[in-house]
Design a protein around this motif. Sequence first.
Motif, mmCIF file in Angstrom:
data_model
loop_
_atom_site.group_PDB
_atom_site.id
_atom_site.type_symbol
_atom_site.label_atom_id
_atom_site.label_comp_id
_atom_site.label_asym_id
_atom_site.label_seq_id
_atom_site.Cartn_x
_atom_site.Cartn_y
_atom_site.Cartn_z
ATOM 1 N N PHE A 1 0.842 -1.185 0.000
ATOM 2 C CA PHE A 1 0.000 0.000 0.000
ATOM 3 C C PHE A 1 0.882 1.242 0.000
ATOM 4 O O PHE A 1 2.070 1.183 0.286
ATOM 5 N N GLY A 2 0.285 2.371 -0.360
ATOM 6 C CA GLY A 2 1.028 3.626 -0.471
ATOM 7 C C GLY A 2 1.004 4.146 -1.894
ATOM 8 O O GLY A 2 0.108 3.821 -2.684
ATOM 9 N N LEU A 3 1.986 4.944 -2.239
ATOM 10 C CA LEU A 3 2.084 5.493 -3.583
ATOM 11 C C LEU A 3 2.408 4.412 -4.607
ATOM 12 O O LEU A 3 3.141 3.465 -4.314
ATOM 13 N N ASN A 4 1.887 4.585 -5.816
ATOM 14 C CA ASN A 4 2.129 3.627 -6.895
ATOM 15 C C ASN A 4 2.475 4.352 -8.190
ATOM 16 O O ASN A 4 2.206 3.861 -9.279
ATOM 17 N N ASP A 5 3.080 5.531 -8.059
ATOM 18 C CA ASP A 5 3.340 6.347 -9.241
ATOM 19 C C ASP A 5 4.372 5.738 -10.173
ATOM 20 O O ASP A 5 4.424 6.079 -11.358
ATOM 21 N N TYR A 6 5.196 4.824 -9.690
ATOM 22 C CA TYR A 6 6.171 4.140 -10.545
ATOM 23 C C TYR A 6 5.935 2.634 -10.576
ATOM 24 O O TYR A 6 6.818 1.884 -10.963
ATOM 25 N N GLY A 7 4.759 2.199 -10.144
ATOM 26 C CA GLY A 7 4.459 0.776 -10.124
ATOM 27 C C GLY A 7 5.082 0.037 -8.965
ATOM 28 O O GLY A 7 5.158 -1.193 -8.978
ATOM 29 N N GLN A 8 5.523 0.762 -7.928
ATOM 30 C CA GLN A 8 6.244 0.135 -6.822
ATOM 31 C C GLN A 8 5.380 -0.774 -5.947
ATOM 32 O O GLN A 8 5.912 -1.529 -5.136
ATOM 33 N N LEU A 9 4.063 -0.727 -6.117
ATOM 34 C CA LEU A 9 3.204 -1.639 -5.362
ATOM 35 C C LEU A 9 3.076 -3.002 -6.027
ATOM 36 O O LEU A 9 2.660 -3.972 -5.396
ATOM 37 N N GLY A 10 3.414 -3.088 -7.305
ATOM 38 C CA GLY A 10 3.410 -4.372 -7.992
ATOM 39 C C GLY A 10 2.036 -4.931 -8.282
ATOM 40 O O GLY A 10 1.888 -6.134 -8.481
ATOM 41 N N VAL A 11 1.021 -4.064 -8.323
ATOM 42 C CA VAL A 11 -0.349 -4.558 -8.471
ATOM 43 C C VAL A 11 -1.066 -4.018 -9.697
ATOM 44 O O VAL A 11 -2.207 -4.387 -9.961
ATOM 45 N N SER A 12 -0.436 -3.115 -10.451
ATOM 46 C CA SER A 12 -1.086 -2.586 -11.642
ATOM 47 C C SER A 12 -1.192 -3.666 -12.702
ATOM 48 O O SER A 12 -0.309 -4.522 -12.841
ATOM 49 N N ILE A 13 -2.264 -3.620 -13.473
ATOM 50 C CA ILE A 13 -2.471 -4.605 -14.535
ATOM 51 C C ILE A 13 -2.564 -3.884 -15.873
ATOM 52 O O ILE A 13 -3.618 -3.376 -16.252
ATOM 53 N N PRO A 14 -1.436 -3.759 -16.594
ATOM 54 C CA PRO A 14 -1.445 -3.088 -17.890
ATOM 55 C C PRO A 14 -2.333 -3.824 -18.894
ATOM 56 O O PRO A 14 -2.531 -5.025 -18.797
ATOM 57 N N GLU A 15 -2.843 -3.100 -19.846
ATOM 58 C CA GLU A 15 -3.714 -3.689 -20.852
ATOM 59 C C GLU A 15 -2.931 -4.460 -21.903
ATOM 60 O O GLU A 15 -3.443 -5.376 -22.521
ATOM 61 N N GLY B 1 8.955 -1.714 -10.030
ATOM 62 C CA GLY B 1 8.924 -0.283 -9.740
ATOM 63 C C GLY B 1 9.793 0.487 -10.717
ATOM 64 O O GLY B 1 9.981 0.090 -11.866
ATOM 65 N N GLN B 2 10.352 1.592 -10.245
ATOM 66 C CA GLN B 2 11.194 2.423 -11.102
ATOM 67 C C GLN B 2 12.570 1.793 -11.287
ATOM 68 O O GLN B 2 13.191 1.342 -10.324
ATOM 69 N N GLY B 3 13.052 1.805 -12.521
ATOM 70 C CA GLY B 3 14.366 1.226 -12.795
ATOM 71 C C GLY B 3 15.267 2.142 -13.579
ATOM 72 O O GLY B 3 16.236 1.695 -14.192
ATOM 73 N N ILE B 4 14.981 3.430 -13.559
ATOM 74 C CA ILE B 4 15.686 4.394 -14.398
ATOM 75 C C ILE B 4 17.191 4.410 -14.150
ATOM 76 O O ILE B 4 17.979 4.681 -15.046
ATOM 77 N N TYR B 5 17.613 4.094 -12.912
ATOM 78 C CA TYR B 5 19.043 4.090 -12.596
ATOM 79 C C TYR B 5 19.640 2.682 -12.621
ATOM 80 O O TYR B 5 20.811 2.509 -12.308
ATOM 81 N N GLY B 6 18.822 1.679 -12.930
ATOM 82 C CA GLY B 6 19.288 0.305 -12.943
ATOM 83 C C GLY B 6 19.022 -0.439 -11.659
ATOM 84 O O GLY B 6 19.497 -1.563 -11.478
ATOM 85 N N GLN B 7 18.273 0.157 -10.730
ATOM 86 C CA GLN B 7 18.079 -0.439 -9.413
ATOM 87 C C GLN B 7 17.281 -1.728 -9.414
ATOM 88 O O GLN B 7 17.262 -2.447 -8.409
ATOM 89 N N LEU B 8 16.633 -2.069 -10.536
ATOM 90 C CA LEU B 8 15.901 -3.325 -10.609
ATOM 91 C C LEU B 8 16.802 -4.505 -10.983
ATOM 92 O O LEU B 8 16.435 -5.666 -10.786
ATOM 93 N N GLY B 9 17.957 -4.213 -11.560
ATOM 94 C CA GLY B 9 18.861 -5.278 -11.978
ATOM 95 C C GLY B 9 18.365 -6.057 -13.167
ATOM 96 O O GLY B 9 18.791 -7.184 -13.406
ATOM 97 N N LEU B 10 17.485 -5.448 -13.941
ATOM 98 C CA LEU B 10 16.867 -6.123 -15.093
ATOM 99 C C LEU B 10 17.382 -5.595 -16.417
ATOM 100 O O LEU B 10 16.785 -5.841 -17.462
ATOM 101 N N GLY B 11 18.487 -4.904 -16.412
ATOM 102 C CA GLY B 11 18.955 -4.274 -17.634
ATOM 103 C C GLY B 11 18.365 -2.882 -17.751
ATOM 104 O O GLY B 11 18.017 -2.252 -16.763
ATOM 105 N N ALA B 12 18.229 -2.431 -18.994
ATOM 106 C CA ALA B 12 17.785 -1.055 -19.233
ATOM 107 C C ALA B 12 16.270 -0.931 -19.165
ATOM 108 O O ALA B 12 15.616 -0.517 -20.114
ATOM 109 N N VAL B 13 15.724 -1.311 -18.030
ATOM 110 C CA VAL B 13 14.284 -1.213 -17.810
ATOM 111 C C VAL B 13 13.999 0.068 -17.027
ATOM 112 O O VAL B 13 14.528 0.272 -15.935
#
Length: 400
Positions: A62-76, A172-184
């Motif tokens: 719960f909380g802010l989800n502006d970068y998808g950090q809650l992991g619950v958004s369902i894109p179309e 969530g946000q990965g602009i700096y590489g913090q997800l470890g998923l490559g250039a996501v």
Amino acid sequence: MEEVVSQFIALEFTMKSLGVRSEKVSPTISSFFENVQSIAASASHSMVVKNEENGATSLWTFGLNDYGQLGVSIPETEDELSIRLPDTRDQCTQSSSNLDASSAQPLPSDAKNESRPEGGSENQKGDPEKGVDYRLTPVLVTSLSKHKIIRISCGSTHAAVVTDQGKLFTWGQGIYGQLGLGAVLQRYTPYEVTTLGSEVFINDVQAGSFHTAIITSAHSLYTCGAGTHGELGHGDFKNLYYFTMVSYLKKLKIVQVSCGRYHTAAVTSGGSVYTFGAGEHYQLGHGNDLSLSTPKCIDIFKRIKAKIKQVSCGAYHTVSVSVCGQLFVWGTGKEGELGLGTQNKVATVPTLNDIHHDMSVSKAYASDGCTMVISDVGKIWAMGANAYNIFDQPTDQRAD
């Protein structure tokens, strides 16, 4: 239970940071969060792991989800699930020049034109005109329901979990590489990090503001994300988009790690502490305000023969606990987070904080401007900024 109680106070700070004002501003038992295994929180979002009756776990956010950090958004569409930069490892190891760091918004010339998923849940409370997306009550992260979660951590705008099978998921946000998923640039749902190979078993994960660290079963330390202050420990000041072993520590067994805003601290099996990253607030504990891009052992612990079992990094200060139950603090304490009194607002090296002569410290947690300490008999002590009534009651609280 100690960690749950100490971090539950951070959950209340999260809700207040969203503008939620409750009449119960002191720690309150929540009937929803029965059988809690662990809790993690940042200033924008929180995660709670519950133990289920069948031996499984469930993850709630719960909380802010502006970068998808809650992991619950369902894109179309699949395109909305993950926004990527050109994915080459040569580019991923460099600091990206086409990212606007001041606004933390992606500005790639060839990035996919993605629109943020619109929420259809009754639980979503936001302002569509302003593009605000947040949840005021916990929501289940269904994509992780088949996994048993043992470790969780929240960054400023990203999240990470480790399962009992040694798997790592980030989102969530990965602009700096913090997800470890490559250039996501951004992921709205948990995604497994597989770049280390199936033979690598992950024991722990810690998310800093914009970087992430993991410890493997071989006690090796890996980092990725923002490295502009040297917080990744690889000898440079570049961002890394994949988890990379900190080679300077490869001969040591790392048993615990903590990530702050711009610095990192690691504890070895021998009780030594290595720090690296930003040092302008003396948060590295080496007696100067220099930033370091490679890990450096804090010598004072060796001189006083103190073996450290736990360390925690705040924004501009660091705390640690010795095997004997001593509390050491260092860095900037302008908000009182060092607990050394009004006349001692800076500690350039680890300094003993003797809260009570007869109290042994079990764990300590540093945050942005405040510190929480738990004694071996379950008392909670708090020190530092109280702008959000984080410790509305007297600071001596018992964690019953």
